[in-house]
Design an enzyme around this catalytic site. Structure first.
Site, PDB file in Angstrom:
ATOM      1  N   LYS A   1       0.720  -1.113  -0.069  1.00 12.66           N
ATOM      2  CA  LYS A   1       0.040   0.075  -0.013  1.00 12.66           C
ATOM      3  C   LYS A   1       0.923   1.273   0.051  1.00 12.66           C
ATOM      4  O   LYS A   1       1.986   1.238   0.498  1.00 12.66           O
ATOM      5  CB  LYS A   1      -0.702  -0.050   1.248  1.00 12.66           C
ATOM      6  CG  LYS A   1      -1.992  -1.167   1.179  1.00 12.66           C
ATOM      7  CD  LYS A   1      -2.744  -0.972   2.663  1.00 12.66           C
ATOM      8  CE  LYS A   1      -4.016  -1.996   2.711  1.00 12.66           C
ATOM      9  NZ  LYS A   1      -4.974  -1.831   1.753  1.00 12.66           N
TER      10      LYS A   1
ATOM     11  N   ARG B   1     -10.205 -11.643   2.017  1.00  7.58           N
ATOM     12  CA  ARG B   1     -10.666 -12.849   1.465  1.00  7.58           C
ATOM     13  C   ARG B   1     -10.165 -14.279   1.249  1.00  7.58           C
ATOM     14  O   ARG B   1     -10.864 -15.271   1.537  1.00  7.58           O
ATOM     15  CB  ARG B   1     -11.492 -12.456  -0.028  1.00  7.58           C
ATOM     16  CG  ARG B   1     -10.266 -12.371  -1.002  1.00  7.58           C
ATOM     17  CD  ARG B   1     -10.746 -11.343  -2.268  1.00  7.58           C
ATOM     18  NE  ARG B   1     -10.764  -9.905  -1.970  1.00  7.58           N
ATOM     19  CZ  ARG B   1     -11.272  -9.152  -2.581  1.00  7.58           C
ATOM     20  NH1 ARG B   1     -11.391  -9.367  -4.013  1.00  7.58           N
ATOM     21  NH2 ARG B   1     -11.410  -7.629  -2.225  1.00  7.58           N
TER      22      ARG B   1
HETATM   23  N1  BES Z   1      -8.027  -3.794   4.324  1.00 14.69           N
HETATM   24  C1  BES Z   1      -8.123  -3.515   3.064  1.00 14.69           C
HETATM   25  C2  BES Z   1      -9.343  -2.733   2.838  1.00 14.69           C
HETATM   26  C3  BES Z   1      -9.620  -1.409   3.446  1.00 14.69           C
HETATM   27  C4  BES Z   1      -9.428  -0.208   2.783  1.00 14.69           C
HETATM   28  C5  BES Z   1     -10.126  -1.357   4.893  1.00 14.69           C
HETATM   29  C6  BES Z   1      -9.666   0.930   3.492  1.00 14.69           C
HETATM   30  C7  BES Z   1     -10.390  -0.179   5.489  1.00 14.69           C
HETATM   31  C8  BES Z   1      -9.965   0.875   4.808  1.00 14.69           C
HETATM   32  C9  BES Z   1      -8.097  -4.835   2.120  1.00 14.69           C
HETATM   33  O1  BES Z   1      -7.440  -5.746   2.389  1.00 14.69           O
HETATM   34  C10 BES Z   1      -7.667  -4.207   0.877  1.00 14.69           C
HETATM   35  O2  BES Z   1      -6.541  -3.816   0.646  1.00 14.69           O
HETATM   36  N2  BES Z   1      -8.295  -4.410  -0.124  1.00 14.69           N
HETATM   37  C11 BES Z   1      -8.207  -3.917  -1.632  1.00 14.69           C
HETATM   38  C12 BES Z   1      -8.604  -5.046  -2.530  1.00 14.69           C
HETATM   39  C13 BES Z   1      -8.052  -4.815  -4.123  1.00 14.69           C
HETATM   40  C14 BES Z   1      -6.540  -5.076  -4.030  1.00 14.69           C
HETATM   41  C15 BES Z   1      -8.817  -5.683  -4.731  1.00 14.69           C
HETATM   42  C16 BES Z   1      -8.790  -2.825  -1.730  1.00 14.69           C
HETATM   43  O3  BES Z   1      -9.747  -2.226  -1.298  1.00 14.69           O
HETATM   44  O4  BES Z   1      -8.198  -1.812  -2.262  1.00 14.69           O
HETATM   45 ZN    ZN Z   2      -5.184  -5.634   1.819  1.00 12.22          ZN
END
Ligand code: BES
Ligand code: ZN
Ligand code: ZN
Length: 503
Positions: free
Chosen positions: A277, A351
């Site tokens: 990230k 997931r």
């Molecule tokens: N933990 C994150 C989602 C999240 C984002 C929770 C902001 C709380 C606040 C999750 O693991 C994630 O990073 N999801 C990705 C999925 C994508 C790579 C398909 C996302 O939402 O960007």
């Molecule tokens: Zn994530």
């Protein structure tokens, strides 16, 4: 620390502060009427002179010069007292807490003077106290210097009611719920150098004291069970994963299936892994274990109030880190269920963890229904912001019932689709499925669709709490920070739709 609440018939002498609730009819009853009369109209004169109208959240405070054994009175307006419900009353209690001056150590609020039109006096008292307590939460254990400014000194609240014993009895269940909510908030607020999969699993073990059966699986056991999806996420971290199961059953001898299984995403920190990230805002990812946090707090609440249900739960606890051992985008893993998964993006890790936690929960417990909770996607924040959580379900009754509980408690949901028209979104060239959608939008649905592959055909709901689990600002029922969104809603769902009521 939380405020100690007691319900009594007459306030103990020499209270610093007495709060008087008034609706917009400005009618004084009972207790307050007699205080007013004895003190030559101290309250009615204040109302008149300051044009106090009893509007919602309106306050008027004045010193009493010891006339009534209280130093200060605050009149607190609640607007119209028609159409009050539990949620509204709790919000009144919460907002009331927020206007109490910081230095007050103990106070009383009289409800003898208040008549609600459509809620019983007992329900009014317990929900008012509940809202007050929920809003009084603070997480300040890491403040080493003198007490931070924003933390109130308030230690005790006396609620003055006509029938304290009845109120006390009915308050027990709400107090248990509050303990569950506070446990969730505490866990979600902990920093990730303190709360990792191992320390979190130890927190769950403490629930044995409440009569909950708890089992913790360590890495060796998880490997033996071949949970390749969960292990793939965990392998980049020096902190080992844990898979924790819980069960609360009112009747320990019951041989029937659990009424429901709750499953929570417990990523104690989500860096994104190799699909790392951006650093801006990454600190938020300490709350990526909130799904598990909600499940744990909910189990505590149900056990503490001795809910007449048979409920099991699974939380998958991992840390998602990049390292030489971390999984790569394009890796293929084999889940506990046997399905193979192409990992396109290591940041879609929740997931993967849920895949194994959900199928393990179904295999081990054979529950009648399953609800999972997860801070799963940023996309649900784009869709719903921080007002509602995303709800996905293969069963209309279940979806409607949870939605109802959401409206009742103010922890609101909005149903989004997860039908067969989205099947192709997670098709993979090389494996049974891939862990992201196909870049055509509907990112939260892709996440739900993925989890659905592991649910067999029992009624299932997935609740994406990414947008609602942490709040940057104060709200009626919580200060900024961890909200514990989901605990009150699911407690209400269990109570209304699953509990065996005494006949
Ligand atoms: N933990 C994150 C989602 C999240 C984002 C929770 C902001 C709380 C606040 C999750 O693991 C994630 O990073 N999801 C990705 C999925 C994508 C790579 C398909 C996302 O939402 O960007
Ligand atoms: Zn994530
Ligand atoms: Zn995550």
């Amino acid at each position: 620390m939380s405020v100690r609440v007691s319900f009594i018939k007459n306030y103990s002498k020499n209270k610093k502060l007495l709060v008087v609730l008034l609706d917009d009819s400005l009618k004084l009853y009972g207790d307050i009427l007699s205080i007013d009369k004895k003190s030559k109209g101290i309250i009615s004169r204040a109302i008149r002179n300051k044009s106090f109208a009893g509007k919602n959240k309106e306050t008027l405070s004045f010193l009493t010069l010891n006339i009534t054994n209280v130093v200060e009175i605050i009149l607190y307006g609640i607007g119209s007292s028609a159409n009050l419900d539990e949620d509204k009353i709790e919000r009144i209690g919460g907002n009331l807490f927020s206007i109490i001056p910081d230095k007050i150590k103990n106070m009383a609020i009289t409800l003898k003077s208040f008549k609600s039109l459509n809620v019983s006096d007992v329900d009014f008292a317990i929900h008012l106290a509940q809202g007050f307590c929920l809003r009084s939460y603070s997480f300040n254990k890491y403040k080493s210097k003198s007490k931070p400014k924003f933390v109130s000194d308030l230690q005790s609240l006396e609620v003055i009611v006509d029938n304290p014993n009845v109120v006390k009895n009915k308050y027990v269940a709400l107090n248990a719920l509050k303990d569950g909510v506070f446990l969730t908030r505490n866990l979600v607020s902990e920093p990730p150098n303190i709360l990792n999969p191992i320390t979190l699993s130890k927190e769950v073990l403490k629930l044995r004291n409440e009569g909950i059966e708890v089992q913790v699986l360590n890495l060796t056991q998880i490997k033996k069970l071949k949970m390749g999806a969960l292990i793939g996420v965990a392998q980049g971290s020096n902190n080992e994963p844990r898979l924790v199961t819980m069960r609360w059953r009112a009747n320990k001898k019951s041989k029937s299936k659990p009424d429901i299984c709750f499953v929570g995403k417990g990523v104690t920190f989500d860096t994104g892994g190799i699909s790392i990230k951006q650093s801006n805002g990454m600190e938020d990812m300490k709350y990526d274990m909130a799904g598990a946090g909600v499940v744990i707090g909910l189990m505590k609440a149900l056990a503490k109030r001795k809910a007449k249900v048979d409920v099991c739960a699974v939380v998958g606890l991992v840390e998602n880190m990049p390292s030489g051992k971390a999984q790569r985008p394009s890796d293929v893993v084999t889940s506990f269920s046997g399905h193979t998964i192409e990992v396109i993006n290591t940041d879609a890790e929740g997931r993967l963890v849920l895949a194994d936690a959900v199928s393990y929960g179904i295999k081990k417990f054979n529950p009648k229904k399953l609800i999972d909770l997860a801070t799963l996607t940023g996309a649900v924040i784009v869709t719903l912001g921080n007002k509602r959580a995303g709800l996905f379900s293969n069963d209309d009754d279940l979806a409607n019932n949870i939605s109802y509980a959401g409206e009742k408690t103010g922890e609101k949901l909005w149903r989004l689709p997860v039908g067969p028209e989205y099947d192709e979104d997670i098709k993979s060239e090389i494996a049974d499925m891939k862990n992201v959608g196909s870049g055509r939008g509907a990112g939260s649905t892709a996440g739900a669709k993925f989890i659905q592959q592991f649910v067999s055909d029992i009624p299932w709901a997935h609740i994406d709490i990414a947008g609602v689990t942490w709040s940057k600002s104060n709200s009626d029922l919580f200060p900024s920070g961890a909200t514990a969104f989901g605990v009150r809603m699911l407690n209400s769902y269990v109570k209304k739709f699953l509990e065996k009521t005494k006949k």
